[in-house]
Design a protein around this motif. Structure first.
Motif: not given
Length: 1194
Positions: A487-490, A533-534, A560-561
């Motif tokens: 979570l939060g990664k591209p 992007e996020v 998305v983990i």
């Protein structure tokens, strides 16, 4: 020069309806514009009414309803009356109620000759009607005939009770030509409505000469023509102007020679209002064509030529030398290659070459003053297609070109796709070009949407062809792959396909993905890429890329983990502490996050809270977990731990639960001090405050015998002490306490011990020194004004030597009396004395003497205070008890002696007892011998005081000495008598005379309270013999016996003779003489006081009262009475100001007399009270001065 309007337009540019000429060659009637001038106040708005007068050859159905055109007097042809009349939808009334069938029989059109009668009948069935229907008759569109009834028009109504049918009739009597026209009958009943139209034709009786002005003039208003069916009276009223005698004018000739646009003006000038009838008659009059002087042959009415052809317009002139000019739409034509002028003798020719559409116009030729005109119609030839369109099959992004050949260069054509015209604007994908007779449709970049049937249309034909656009084969070079991202990664998804120019769409879980600031979609050559992007949890799902136009798609899964998290920051818990009220349900919802969903465990200490618990349980959802306690208890307070776990990590949080409750009840309050209506109470705070600080306390009290508690404070008490007030003295009370915190009110405490409010009495009043000797001081006082429920147990007397502060009790035990003598004092010492009232509540405040008392006996001159009733003669009856108390003053104890008529009193007859302050004279049984003047003498050493008192002992009087019958006459008897020997030691106040019949000897009173000693008894019974007796009377009453006449008086019957005695009239006139004078009197301020005296006089005297030699007028504070010679002056609520010398003066014609007395009013008024009573300031000042002098003398 402006261009004239075309043949199909009027002067204002509006299209004009072309009407073919009728069979007889007459031109169609013109359009007449009728302008109706408004009233003066509406002069700025000109109303214009256009009426088109149709040709007779036009069907009536195309003209609309006949009643929409004015008809004032001209009948219509029979062939028109037989035709049905249709109402155009636009002319139907918009607000009429919905029609229904009411008319069972409708009026029928009819024909009548001039002067004849006709009847129109309408019937309505009333079987289903609750009330009578309403019927209205109209002529034309709006003229109501109900107001036109008269000798030519009658309306009737008939109701048949058997058939229940209403019959309505309209009778037209002596019909005139202007009665012809359209009529309408309307029937309405509540929500039902029905109408019917019919026509009336009036035929002339025979041929007669027509006077156009009389035929079309206005009908006269009123008089014998009133009630005619002419609505010209509804037009604007114009005053008739007197016309001068002028020769007759032939209006027909004027109309024949006038232009059509002048008809309206001529009709109004000569009073013609039926324009329609006028124009119809003009049509029937054959027209005489004038022979032209300039043209031997005119132009034909119309010419026709094909487009591109040539036309010749020729006229033949009678005079070839006349100048000739040709015009096109009013513009002069100049010679040119297109327009060629030819001359052949008298013939003049206009040749128009290569005719185009703009040559379609109105042409005219002018020869001198004459002109003739025609119209040229240019006929366009159809454009035909010589080479049609060919089908096209291609792929996406290729160029498409469709070509067609026509018979004419530059001919207009129309391109269409699937039957819809193709837009060929600047921004259109389609390009259209024309090269000679070839027409092209070009599509540079073909797409699937361009597939369809394309067609081209010309005026003489059309051609069509099918265009098929297919896709190129798809080839996948790189497919999408499944991806897992934190979570939060591209996040990036990429694929590669060919052909490279094929666009595509991205989908997530079947939903189209739109490009945003966070989501970027790119297409470069063969590579299609989706980048985020996020990443967020919402980005998880099945992703699909679909190339546009292809059925094949590329798919991949994205997970998305997210590590688990506990979100406490949004709950607004201070120090992660949750407060809940005991007994309520607590549900604590904690937001959590984590992907995949984490496993949730709630713990309290080492104990795990199960999800299937009864009272305490936990629940877990996708985005939150909750801890539920159905009924919270104090034991539920403590720290709770929340643990989250998933494949991405672990998280925990600690939450403190605080269960608050109402406080415990306080202990029973204490009441240490009790007052008269108050008490002082204290208590201790409760042992447990419920987990919330104590905010205050409520207090309740009740009477011990009652069960009803009453709250005595509505605002919280912060302290633990309180003084309740407004209690009833002497009533036992109990109090209890409630503790209050933020949660609520505790249970009540145990009641306090019963207490009774008791108050000490107020201080004793009026403490004065009663007596002082060389060793004793005697004081006296009055009881306290307020004693209270505790009562009064007694008094405590204390004294203190001057200069000392030690108070010495004078009595060891409480005393009940309000007088006490302090003994054992040192002579010539000075002491202060105070007295306290004592009851169960304690001792009251002391009452202390104002000044120190000198212990030394003081000589006080004696003074006798004679009571008011002894200042006048004291009267008692014989046998009554006489007890007189006369107070006096003096120190040491005075010596008292009594004298009667100057001699010492006989102790055997009169008992005398003396005290320190008064002397009492007592006679157990009064006798007349006790009457006399008594003198009291009080002596202290060389000082003495005396007082005189008159005592009168009275008794009943004796009877009169002798009663004589002086004379008897008629029914009257004259009596006289002498005064009694014994008047009972009191003046005789009157006599009572009685009579008795000799037969019965029953006595009857004739007169009472008679003052004189002679009387005439009247109204005696004739024939009876009477005895008389007289009683004497004084203030004690009637004498015990009466004196009777020795002889009787016989009342004789007839032949009575009156013996007239001669006597002299007694002269009763007497000057005023007071028989009882005024006596000096003492009055008490505020209590009414009276002054009395008696006067004798004849005639009745005038009595005047005076104060200090000033006549008392109509002062409301004084009331004066006079009854039987007794004069009384009443002074209402006197004040010391009312004291003074009062005089009563009586006067008549024989003289006057007066008596005086002194009035002294005890008890003064303050300056403020005198001002309130309205006393003048100078009198107030005098009164205050006299009062001060009197006090100083005392």
């Amino acid at each position: 020069m402006p261009e004239p309007p075309k043949k199909d337009e009027t002067a204002n540019g509006q299209p004009e309806e072309s009407v073919a000429p009728d069979s007889n060659g007459a031109p169609p009637p013109p359009v007449i514009a009728l302008e109706v001038s408004p009233p003066p106040e509406e002069a700025n708005s000109l109303k214009k009414l256009s009426i088109e007068l149709p040709n007779d050859s036009v069907p009536v159905t195309s003209m609309g309803r006949k009643d929409s055109v004015w008809s004032l007097g001209e009948s219509q042809p029979p062939e028109e009356l037989e035709k049905p009349i249709e109402n155009p939808p636009a002319e139907k009334p918009a607000e009429n109620p919905p029609t229904s069938t009411l008319l069972s029989e409708r009026p029928v059109s009819g024909t009548v000759t001039v002067g004849g009668d006709i009847t129109f009948v309408a019937k309505v069935e009333a079987k289903d009607l609750l009330r009578k229907p309403t019927i209205k008759w109209f002529k034309g569109k709006w003229m109501d005939l109900a107001s036109k009834t008269g000798k030519h028009l009658q309306l009737k109504e008939i109701f048949d009770r058997n058939t229940k049918v209403y019959t309505f009739e309209m009778h037209i009597i002596k019909a005139k030509e202007n009665y012809a026209g359209n009529y309408r009958c309307e029937v309405s009943l509540k929500d039902k409505f029905d109408s019917c139209s019919f026509d009336l034709e009036v035929k002339a009786g025979g041929s007669q000469s027509i006077d156009i002005r009389s035929a079309f003039k206005r009908s006269t208003d009123g008089q014998e023509d009133a009630g005619e069916l002419d609505f010209s009276a509804l037009l604007k009223h114009r005053e008739h102007k007197q016309q001068d005698d002028a020769p007759e004018v032939d209006v027909w000739e004027i109309l024949k020679n006038a232009r059509p646009d002048q008809y309206e003006k001529i009709a109004f000038m000569y009073g013609i209002t039926d324009l329609r009838g006028l124009l119809r008659r003009m049509k029937k009059i054959p027209k005489e064509e004038k022979k032209s002087e300039a043209f031997a042959k005119k132009l034909d009415p119309a010419y026709q030529v094909d487009k591109g052809g040539k036309i010749r317009l020729a006229v033949d002139l009678t005079d070839p030398t006349v100048d000739l000019k040709w015009y096109k739409n009013g513009v002069e034509i100049r010679p040119s290659p297109k327009y060629i002028f030819e001359h052949k003798g008298t013939e003049r020719i206009l040749v128009i070459n290569n005719c185009a559409l703009n040559d379609d116009a109105a042409y005219s030729v002018a020869a001198g003053d004459e002109k003739c005109s025609t119209e040229l119609f240019v006929k366009e030839l159809p454009v035909k297609i010589t080479k049609g369109l060919e089908p096209v099959t291609t792929t996406v992004n290729e160029r498409i070109e469709l070509m067609c050949e026509v018979t004419e260069d530059g001919a207009p054509v129309k391109w269409m796709k699937n039957g819809v015209e193709i837009p060929t604007g600047v921004r259109s994908r389609y390009r259209v070009k024309c090269e000679g007779n070839k027409h092209y449709l070009v599509i540079d970049d073909a797409s699937l949407e361009d597939t369809g049937t394309y067609s081209i249309m010309a005026s003489g034909g059309s051609s069509e062809a099918h265009v098929q656009v297919d896709l190129k084969p798809l080839k996948i070079h790189q497919d999408l792959t499944d991806t897992k991202v934190l979570l939060g990664k591209p996040l990036k998804l990429q694929c590669e396909i060919s052909p490279g120019n094929v666009p595509g769409r991205w989908y997530r879980n079947g939903q189209l993905i739109q490009e945003t600031d966070r989501i970027k979609i790119s297409h470069k050559n063969r590579v299609h890429e989706l980048s985020i992007e996020v990443s967020s949890l919402h980005d998880s799902g099945d992703y699909t890329f679909v190339p546009e136009g292809y059925s094949h798609s590329l798919s991949a899964k994205v997970n998305v983990i997210d590590p688990p998290k506990v979100h406490l920051e949004g709950l607004n818990f201070i120090d992660n502490t949750v407060t809940v009220v005991a007994g309520n349900k607590m549900r604590l919802e904690i937001p959590i996050s984590g992907e995949p969903a984490p496993k949730v465990v709630w713990m309290k200490g080492d104990r795990v809270i199960a999800e299937a618990g009864n009272r305490v349980r936990s629940e877990t959802y996708v985005d939150q977990t909750s801890l539920t306690i159905d009924i919270t208890e104090r034991e539920d307070s403590g720290n709770y731990k929340l643990v989250l776990q998933n494949e991405a990590g672990e998280a925990s949080a600690s939450i403190k639960l605080k269960v608050v409750d109402i406080p415990d009840s306080p202990e029973a309050p204490l009441v240490p001090v009790v007052g008269g209506d108050w008490c002082s109470m204290t208590w201790e705070p409760p042992k447990y405050d419920g987990g919330s600080p104590i905010l205050g306390y409520y207090i309740e009290r009740k009477k011990k015998q009652s069960s009803r508690w009453m709250r005595i404070n509505f605002d919280l008490i912060k302290e633990t002490t309180y003084e309740p007030k407004k209690m009833i003295e002497g009533v036992p009370y109990e109090v209890r306490i409630f503790a209050v915190n933020a949660i609520g009110v505790s249970k009540p405490s145990e009641p306090s011990k019963a207490f009774t409010p008791l108050a000490v009495t107020s201080e004793p009043t009026m403490l004065v020194v009663d007596d002082v000797t060389d060793t004793t001081v005697t004081v006296k006082w009055r009881p306290p004004e307020t004693i209270g429920a505790a009562g009064l147990d007694g008094y405590l007397v204390e004294y203190c030597l001057e200069g000392s502060e030690d108070w010495v009790p004078a009595n060891t035990e409480l005393i009940d009396k309000t007088r006490y003598t302090i003994t054992g004092l040192k002579p010539d010492s000075k002491v202060f004395i105070r007295v306290k009232a004592v009851n169960a509540a304690g001792a009251s405040a002391p009452r202390t003497t104002q000044h120190a008392i000198l212990v030394k006996e003081v000589i006080e001159p004696p003074k006798i205070r004679v009571p008011r009733h002894l200042k006048q003669t004291y009267t008692r009856r014989v046998g009554e008890t006489l007890n007189l108390v006369v107070p006096f003053m003096g120190k040491p104890r005075p010596k008292v002696t009594w004298l009667k008529d100057g001699q010492p009193t006989d102790p055997a007859a009169v008992s005398i007892r003396n005290t320190d302050c008064d002397s009492m004279i007592f006679i157990r049984k009064a006798e007349r011998s006790h009457s006399g003047k008594y003198q009291m003498k009080v002596q202290v050493e060389s000082h003495e005081d005396t007082a005189d008192m008159d005592i009168q002992i009275i008794d009943l009087p004796g009877p009169p000495q002798m009663v004589n019958i002086d004379d008897v006459w008629g029914e009257n008897v004259s009596l006289s008598w002498t005064a009694p020997r014994d008047n009972g030691n009191a003046a005789i106040t009157g006599y009572t005379i009685q009579k008795a019949d000799k037969k019965t000897m029953e006595w009857y009173t004739c007169l009472e309270h008679y003052h004189r000693m002679s009387i005439a008894i009247t109204e005696l019974v004739v024939g009876n013999e009477y005895y008389f007796r007289v009683f004497s009377e004084n203030m004690c009453g009637l004498s015990e016996s009466a004196t009777q006449t020795k002889k009787s008086a016989l009342i004789l019957k007839d032949d009575m003779k009156l013996k007239i005695f001669e006597f002299n009239d007694h002269d009763f006139n007497e000057a005023p003489k007071f028989t009882q004078p005024l006596i000096n009197t003492f009055g008490i301020a505020g209590y009414n006081t009276t002054l009395n005296c008696s006067v004798r006089a004849h005639p009745k005297p005038k009595v005047i009262w005076m104060k200090n030699k000033m006549v008392i007028g109509e002062d409301p504070r004084y009331r004066m009475f006079s009854n039987q010679g007794v004069c009384t002056l009443e002074i209402r609520k006197p004040s010391p100001y009312d004291g003074g010398m009062y005089t009563c003066r009586a006067s008549n014609d024989l003289g006057e007399a007066q008596v005086e007395c002194k009035l002294e009013v005890k008890g003064g008024f303050t300056f403020y009270e005198l001002m309130q009573r309205g006393v003048p300031l100078h009198l107030i000042d005098k009164y205050m001065t006299e009062t001060k002098v009197v006090e100083e003398d005392k």
